[in-house]
Enzyme design. Structure first.
Site, mmCIF file in Angstrom:
data_model
loop_
_atom_site.group_PDB
_atom_site.id
_atom_site.type_symbol
_atom_site.label_atom_id
_atom_site.label_comp_id
_atom_site.label_asym_id
_atom_site.label_seq_id
_atom_site.Cartn_x
_atom_site.Cartn_y
_atom_site.Cartn_z
ATOM 1 N N GLY A 105 -47.190 -11.287 -8.011
ATOM 2 C CA GLY A 105 -47.061 -10.166 -8.921
ATOM 3 C C GLY A 105 -46.367 -8.980 -8.289
ATOM 4 O O GLY A 105 -45.154 -8.818 -8.410
ATOM 5 N N THR A 106 -47.125 -8.155 -7.592
ATOM 6 C CA THR A 106 -46.549 -6.946 -7.006
ATOM 7 C C THR A 106 -45.446 -7.267 -6.010
ATOM 8 O O THR A 106 -44.480 -6.505 -5.892
ATOM 9 C CB THR A 106 -47.645 -6.110 -6.321
ATOM 10 O OG1 THR A 106 -48.344 -6.915 -5.363
ATOM 11 C CG2 THR A 106 -48.646 -5.588 -7.340
ATOM 12 N N ASP A 111 -51.556 -13.416 -17.541
ATOM 13 C CA ASP A 111 -53.017 -13.382 -17.430
ATOM 14 C C ASP A 111 -53.626 -12.908 -18.734
ATOM 15 O O ASP A 111 -53.263 -11.852 -19.258
ATOM 16 C CB ASP A 111 -53.437 -12.438 -16.303
ATOM 17 C CG ASP A 111 -53.172 -13.025 -14.933
ATOM 18 O OD1 ASP A 111 -53.885 -13.985 -14.558
ATOM 19 O OD2 ASP A 111 -52.257 -12.548 -14.242
ATOM 20 N N SER A 161 -46.137 -12.968 -11.873
ATOM 21 C CA SER A 161 -47.288 -12.531 -12.646
ATOM 22 C C SER A 161 -46.969 -11.256 -13.413
ATOM 23 O O SER A 161 -46.785 -10.185 -12.822
ATOM 24 C CB SER A 161 -48.491 -12.291 -11.729
ATOM 25 O OG SER A 161 -49.572 -11.780 -12.475
ATOM 26 N N HIS A 207 -52.755 -18.032 -17.950
ATOM 27 C CA HIS A 207 -53.964 -18.137 -17.127
ATOM 28 C C HIS A 207 -55.109 -17.480 -17.887
ATOM 29 O O HIS A 207 -55.165 -16.263 -18.018
ATOM 30 C CB HIS A 207 -53.720 -17.451 -15.779
ATOM 31 C CG HIS A 207 -54.917 -17.452 -14.886
ATOM 32 N ND1 HIS A 207 -54.997 -16.662 -13.758
ATOM 33 C CD2 HIS A 207 -56.081 -18.146 -14.918
ATOM 34 C CE1 HIS A 207 -56.143 -16.858 -13.161
ATOM 35 N NE2 HIS A 207 -56.829 -17.754 -13.849
ATOM 36 N N GLY A 265 -55.052 -7.350 -10.407
ATOM 37 C CA GLY A 265 -53.973 -7.613 -9.471
ATOM 38 C C GLY A 265 -54.093 -6.772 -8.213
ATOM 39 O O GLY A 265 -54.922 -5.866 -8.112
ATOM 40 N N GLY A 266 -53.251 -7.079 -7.233
ATOM 41 C CA GLY A 266 -53.156 -6.269 -6.028
ATOM 42 C C GLY A 266 -54.237 -6.501 -4.995
ATOM 43 O O GLY A 266 -54.375 -5.716 -4.053
ATOM 44 N N ASP A 326 -52.476 -18.678 -6.774
ATOM 45 C CA ASP A 326 -52.381 -17.359 -7.415
ATOM 46 C C ASP A 326 -53.316 -16.383 -6.712
ATOM 47 O O ASP A 326 -54.520 -16.624 -6.624
ATOM 48 C CB ASP A 326 -52.766 -17.494 -8.894
ATOM 49 C CG ASP A 326 -52.772 -16.157 -9.622
ATOM 50 O OD1 ASP A 326 -52.211 -15.179 -9.098
ATOM 51 O OD2 ASP A 326 -53.330 -16.113 -10.739
ATOM 52 N N GLY A 327 -52.721 -15.272 -6.227
ATOM 53 C CA GLY A 327 -53.549 -14.197 -5.687
ATOM 54 C C GLY A 327 -53.106 -13.723 -4.324
ATOM 55 O O GLY A 327 -53.252 -14.448 -3.335
#
Length: 226
Positions: free
Chosen positions: A197-198, A36, A9, A69, A148-149, A175-176
């Site tokens: 992502g992170t 995103d 991401s 997305h 995010g996060g 996702d997430g």
């Protein structure tokens, strides 16, 4: 089962070095880039993932698969611009449209793959058999879209399994809050496209994280086939 795919991401990247960050992910073993696009209406946040930015990434990395997305209201208004910018997959939220089948057709008409996303509070039944069959990918959000996060919501995992049972050959993205600690349940439920992502961008060794995530899907698929 469809093949494992890792889609980092870009929301977690250093925006000041966006193309460098994207190239770093591809070198590290990622096949897709998850981008995103947020409009400040469907979700309160706004991101830099708009058409001019996508065009810049596409020019810098020829052939890149941009997994877009779309956390936006009226996603049908974005199809042409995202296609022209080089988007490969246009994933809209089922909650944002009253005519998902027509939207899927419009996406296909622009030579993009079509994805359908559901937010944490939306049941998997919102993706009907007809919609699921028409789409190329289904996305189960395991956090609320918008930033995010966030912490992984394990209550969303059963929806992955429900969709996999109905669509055994379809790409199902998750996702997430995905990390090496949370990916196993998603993979075992049937997710094959993993967004992180992170966990990837902030890792000391992103290549190792990408491989760990991919291997979780490979192992889960092998276990299901025996």
């Amino acid at each position: 089962m469809p093949r494992p795919i890792i889609s980092p991401s870009v929301l977690a990247s250093d925006f000041g070095q966006l193309t460098t960050e994207c190239k770093r992910m591809i070198r590290g073993g990622a096949e897709w880039l998850h981008i995103d696009v947020m409009d400040g209406h469907f979700v309160p946040n706004i991101t830099i993932g708009c058409a001019p930015v996508l065009s810049c990434v596409a020019r810098s990395i020829p052939g890149i698969f941009m997994d877009c997305h779309m956390s936006v209201e009226h996603p049908e208004n974005w199809v042409s611009d995202i296609a022209a910018a080089g988007g490969s997959l246009f994933c809209f939220h089922i909650e944002a449209t009253s005519d998902p089948l027509s939207l899927i057709m419009a996406i296909h008409d622009k030579d993009m793959k079509a994805g359908v996303a559901i937010s944490p509070d939306t049941p998997s039944a919102a993706i009907t058999d007809e919609i699921g069959a028409a789409a190329d990918m289904l996305l189960v959000m395991t956090v609320y879209p918008g930033r995010g996060g966030q912490k992984f919501l394990d209550r969303c995992v059963p929806k992955i399994a429900e969709l996999r049972a109905r669509f055994p050959t379809k790409d199902i993205e998750v996702d997430g809050g995905i990390s090496p600690k949370t990916v196993q349940s998603c993979a075992e439920a049937g997710g094959n496209v993993i967004v992180a992502g992170t966990a990837i961008f902030l890792a000391d060794n992103p290549e190792e994280v990408i491989m760990t995530l991919k291997n979780a899907v490979v192992t889960a698929q092998a276990n299901h086939s025996t």
